[in-house]
Design an enzyme around this catalytic site. Structure first.
Site, PDB file in Angstrom:
ATOM      1  N   GLU A  40     -14.946 -73.105 -81.920  1.00 37.26           N
ATOM      2  CA  GLU A  40     -14.877 -72.393 -80.642  1.00 37.26           C
ATOM      3  C   GLU A  40     -14.610 -73.424 -79.555  1.00 37.26           C
ATOM      4  O   GLU A  40     -15.352 -74.409 -79.436  1.00 37.26           O
ATOM      5  CB  GLU A  40     -16.190 -71.658 -80.370  1.00 37.26           C
ATOM      6  CG  GLU A  40     -16.147 -70.799 -79.124  1.00 37.26           C
ATOM      7  CD  GLU A  40     -17.429 -70.014 -78.906  1.00 37.26           C
ATOM      8  OE1 GLU A  40     -17.487 -69.259 -77.911  1.00 37.26           O
ATOM      9  OE2 GLU A  40     -18.371 -70.149 -79.715  1.00 37.26           O
ATOM     10  N   ARG A 265     -25.586 -76.507 -93.046  1.00 39.25           N
ATOM     11  CA  ARG A 265     -25.151 -77.356 -91.945  1.00 39.25           C
ATOM     12  C   ARG A 265     -25.745 -78.754 -92.073  1.00 39.25           C
ATOM     13  O   ARG A 265     -26.707 -78.986 -92.799  1.00 39.25           O
ATOM     14  CB  ARG A 265     -25.635 -76.773 -90.613  1.00 39.25           C
ATOM     15  CG  ARG A 265     -24.795 -75.636 -90.072  1.00 39.25           C
ATOM     16  CD  ARG A 265     -25.251 -75.322 -88.671  1.00 39.25           C
ATOM     17  NE  ARG A 265     -24.450 -74.301 -88.050  1.00 39.25           N
ATOM     18  CZ  ARG A 265     -24.371 -74.117 -86.733  1.00 39.25           C
ATOM     19  NH1 ARG A 265     -25.052 -74.894 -85.928  1.00 39.25           N
ATOM     20  NH2 ARG A 265     -23.620 -73.162 -86.233  1.00 39.25           N
ATOM     21  N   LYS A 275     -24.270 -77.080 -78.874  1.00 42.05           N
ATOM     22  CA  LYS A 275     -23.298 -77.349 -77.810  1.00 42.05           C
ATOM     23  C   LYS A 275     -23.848 -76.940 -76.445  1.00 42.05           C
ATOM     24  O   LYS A 275     -23.537 -77.569 -75.436  1.00 42.05           O
ATOM     25  CB  LYS A 275     -21.978 -76.636 -78.106  1.00 42.05           C
ATOM     26  CG  LYS A 275     -21.096 -77.401 -79.079  1.00 42.05           C
ATOM     27  CD  LYS A 275     -19.656 -76.918 -79.069  1.00 42.05           C
ATOM     28  CE  LYS A 275     -19.470 -75.661 -79.867  1.00 42.05           C
ATOM     29  NZ  LYS A 275     -18.035 -75.314 -80.041  1.00 42.05           N
TER      30      LYS A 275
END
Length: 561
Positions: A40, A265, A275
């Site tokens: 993104e 992850r 983020k």
């Protein structure tokens, strides 16, 4: 170059699934393995993304397949062209390329809208007007189904409202489009999830063309299918979303049927990889920017002197599994140290300089001595370094009154070696009015040139690094430590900002380095003898103001199991 430091992906559970899929009778028999990396564009990539990049691109590389780069720009709230460009730069820096397969999710908005209309026509989607508060109230629990009074809205009415939603007739939050699946499902992602919402916001690529945007869970499988992706490799939090992924694929007339596979992850201690939180650090000025060398962003790690090979090796050696785990930051440093130990030139730099005068060396005379560039790479040869009466040495290499077992310079102390040059004996010092040492005095043995321990002389003192005061170059050196003092700064109810390390950066503005470093440019890395590995700062350094960042220290306390 060792194979360990130039890794290719070893077999893992994802590859086992792919092997089954492409084998005779498998789902993708005879097809080219096709993956994608879909970031993104609302921030810079970090070390966690490096693992995903390694898995997505590395898997395609392993099978001789393809990997697309796709910007997931379905949410215009915080997306920006700056991030799009930075993401491309970071992936290229890691050594991967997507060829002509660079896409934006927004490229498919029109097609997604058509698929949504098709779902409405099939009776598989409806326009709902529950408010966010009502939506939460009607969601139900494990024992109570969700509910919506709009679930049986007539198809024609939903088609009309959805068309008017697109036309911009309604404010944000007035309506949503929901998939009609199963309000009683034990998987809450399947309880008639929202697949479109109204958002009157300018899009960085589409401008004001759209005021309705698809939800990720609806858009993502469609993007994969439209691009011919065979294996959609996702992080573990999407495992519960897989039934919805498969539902969208099964109920829309898409040209392909990708398979979603989830993996854990990457977690690293002493950092955060949200983020949102990284953006907060930047926007509040707690770091100098996204590329601050203390940040876990790829641009920050690059500026600090991390190499693509070290990061790829780190990703490979951590493995790919379903089990979530936290890796020690020390292991990332270990991988960098391994790489730089093989490649970095050894040089001399004095970070906290004090003047050393060799009183029996002729004033005005100078010579050159030979030093090795890298003992691990004999092919790199040697270089000549100037030597004269006046040198710079580390302040910590002298004590007027030594502590027990101190083997460096002190008046009347043992002979010490000047690296690559001569043996010297300290005779005294000069101090300023505040008692600070401003100059050290020593004598040298003219017969000891070379200073090599192999010369057979028994020397009790240490080997001291130095630079010639007549030719040394001024430099600023920045010493970095962990950005946080807590190994888990964002765990539980902690405020990660309370865990910031006030000593994460120390600036030494008056360091002295060898004259040969005067023209050094980023991304050059060096081992400063006895100090650690340093790189030229890629932002602030220049011909008139050299700046070096410490990438990692020499000491390696991490034990590879």
């Amino acid at each position: 170059m060792s194979e360990e430091l130039n890794p290719t992906m070893t077999q893992n559970f994802i590859h086992d699934f792919i092997d089954e899929d492409i084998a005779q009778g498998g789902q993708f028999q005879g097809m080219t393995v096709h993956t994608r990396f879909p970031p993104e564009p609302n921030g810079y990539l970090h070390i966690g993304h490096a693992k995903a990049i390694f898995v997505d691109f590395g898997t395609a590389e392993k099978y001789g397949g393809l990997c697309n780069l796709r910007m997931d720009d379905t949410n215009p709230t915080k997306e920006d062209v700056e991030y799009v460009e930075a993401i491309q730069e970071d992936i290229h820096w890691l050594g991967y390329d997507w060829g002509d397969r660079f896409f934006f999710a927004s490229d498919y908005f029109e097609k997604m809208y058509e698929y949504a209309v098709e779902l409405i026509r099939k009776g598989l989607a409806y326009v709902c007007e529950l408010t966010p508060e009502e939506f939460k109230e009607y969601r139900g629990d494990v024992n109570t189904p969700a509910r919506s009074p709009w679930r049986d809205r007539p198809v024609e009415e939903s088609l009309d409202l959805f068309s008017r939603m697109r036309a911009g007739e309604f404010p944000n939050g007035k309506y949503t489009l929901r998939a009609k699946i199963d309000l009683a499902s034990g998987n809450f992602n399947m309880r008639d999830p929202v697949i479109y919402r109204i958002n009157h916001m300018h899009h960085h690529r589409q401008g004001d063309k759209w005021c309705i945007y698809p939800m990720y869970d609806f858009a993502h499988p469609l993007e994969d299918a439209l691009e011919g992706i065979t294996h959609s490799l996702c992080s573990l939090e999407f495992e519960d979303h897989r039934p919805l992924y498969d539902w969208v694929i099964a109920n829309c007339p898409v040209p392909a049927r990708p398979r979603q596979i989830e993996f854990a992850r990457l977690g690293i201690n002493y950092t955060v990889m949200s983020k949102r939180k990284l953006r907060q650090l930047v926007e509040e000025g707690r770091v100098s920017g996204w590329d601050d060398p203390r940040m876990p962003t790829l641009c920050g790690l690059r500026r600090r002197g991390y190499t693509p090979r070290a990061i790829r090796n780190f990703s490979e050696r951590n493995g790919v599994s379903k089990a979530a785990s936290t890796v020690e930051f020390a292991f990332l440093e270990h991988c960098l140290r391994e790489d730089l130990n093989e490649t970095a030139q050894r040089v001399m730099a004095v970070l906290r300089p004090v003047r050393l005068t060799i009183t029996n060396y002729p004033e005005g005379q100078s010579e050159t001595v030979t030093v090795e560039n890298n003992p691990n790479r004999p092919e790199d040869g040697t270089r000549q370094v100037s030597f004269s009466r006046h040198l710079w040495v580390e302040a910590e290499d002298f004590l007027e009154i030594p502590v027990p077992k101190y083997k460096r310079l002190y008046p009347g102390g043992p002979e010490c070696r000047l690296k690559g040059a001569y043996l010297i004996t300290c005779t005294g010092c000069e101090k300023d009015e505040n008692g600070n040492v401003t100059e050290i005095f020593a004598t040298y043995d003219p017969e000891s040139r070379g200073g090599d321990p192999a010369d057979g002389r028994k020397v009790k003192g240490a080997t001291i690094h130095w630079v010639d005061a007549d030719t040394a170059v001024d430099a600023e050196v920045r010493l970095y430590d962990n950005l946080f003092t807590d190994a888990e700064p964002d765990a539980g109810d902690k405020n990660f900002l309370d865990c910031l390390n006030p000593s994460s950066l120390e600036v030494l503005p008056h360091a002295k380095v060898e004259a040969g470093l005067a023209g050094a440019e980023a991304p050059a890395s060096f081992q400063f003898l006895r100090q650690g590995y340093f790189c030229v700062d890629n932002k602030d350094s220049g011909p008139e103001h050299l700046v070096f960042n410490r990438s990692v220290g020499l000491k390696d306390s991490f034990k590879v199991k």
